[in-house]
Enzyme design. Sequence first.
Site, short mmCIF file in Angstrom:
data_model
loop_
_atom_site.label_atom_id
_atom_site.label_comp_id
_atom_site.label_asym_id
_atom_site.label_seq_id
_atom_site.Cartn_x
_atom_site.Cartn_y
_atom_site.Cartn_z
N ARG A 238 -7.18 -16.36 42.11
CA ARG A 238 -8.27 -17.27 42.30
C ARG A 238 -7.53 -17.90 43.85
NH1 ARG A 238 -11.26 -14.92 39.64
NH2 ARG A 238 -12.39 -15.73 37.83
N GLU A 267 -15.24 -21.06 47.99
CA GLU A 267 -16.25 -19.76 48.01
C GLU A 267 -17.24 -20.09 48.11
OE1 GLU A 267 -14.63 -16.98 45.18
OE2 GLU A 267 -12.59 -16.98 46.02
N HIS A 286 -14.19 -11.80 47.70
CA HIS A 286 -14.20 -11.94 46.32
C HIS A 286 -14.95 -10.72 45.39
CE1 HIS A 286 -13.52 -14.65 42.49
NE2 HIS A 286 -13.45 -13.54 42.08
#
Length: 328
Positions: A238, A267, A286
Amino acid sequence: MNQPRFFIPNRVSEEVLQFLQQYGDVDYRNKEEQMAEEEFLDGLSKADALLCYSRQKINGRILEQAPQLKAVCNIAVGYDNFDLEELTKRGVMATNTPGILTETTADLTFSILMAAARRVAEADHYVKSGQWQEWFPSLMLGKDVFGATIGIIGMGRIGEAVARRAKGFDMDILYHNRSRKTDVEEKLGASYVSLEQLLQQSDYVVVLTPLTDETRKMIGEKELALMKKDAILVNASRGATVDEAALIQALQKKQIAGAALDVYEKEPVDPDNPLLKMPNVVTLPHIGSATKETRGKMAMKAARNAVAAVSGEVPENLLNEEVLQNMK
Ligand code: GLV
């Protein structure tokens, strides 16, 4: 008794829908983009179980609007988007999808490590943008992966799968984890070291730890300063496990050679984030678990967890066991 109601605010496969329809009503929105909050809360307010992706934050404020909710089922292994304490307090089960995405995420992690080492994205851009006018000996010189030292922070399932790949590349494998993994040490020849030793000795530092209060910003200014000047930082966990401002500084000051990132503190990443201007930083959106097969299996696993939860069973991937004392 009323049928249970499953709320799925985003696209999943037909197979998952058909499976859930056998057990209840499905409130499904075939959308890729995140639903506006008002619409999401409206759907959630009538739901017994939610299937969601990790971009969906579930906290006390949101749960306030969902009186009959029994389960939130992440289509993800990470669950830092859930406020587990609030969920438990309100008698809502939380589940994730471990196991299924291990190899897929390890593939992606290893591929961004390789891409940063051998400047794959940069070289691709160089060719496609017409900059390749002649070949010369120092063109796109990179860094060897085979035989180098990898340091894995977080030796969980994905960490071990990355270590297996590293063994195939004859790498020296160091790792740091909350607890020792003697089976991984025996099987793969990995050595358990302190975080400091790992940072000082690794050519590739790979962060794969879940995001918790303990791991938030665990790689900051001090840690980056310990890394070798020619080392590369890889983050597929993360974004917030790494202090992004400190990483930008370390790259600007050439304290480390590069980075490979699948995740960011925020994000989607801001288009003016300095990391996006750095040719020695590989930036992905991601997509660690993003293969068709794996995402399909993850959604199905989340659906099975949801069915168990609304049927009064204990879901296989229950994250907050204490909730069982607190059921609605
Ligand atoms: C993806 O990031 C996941 O946690 O599954």
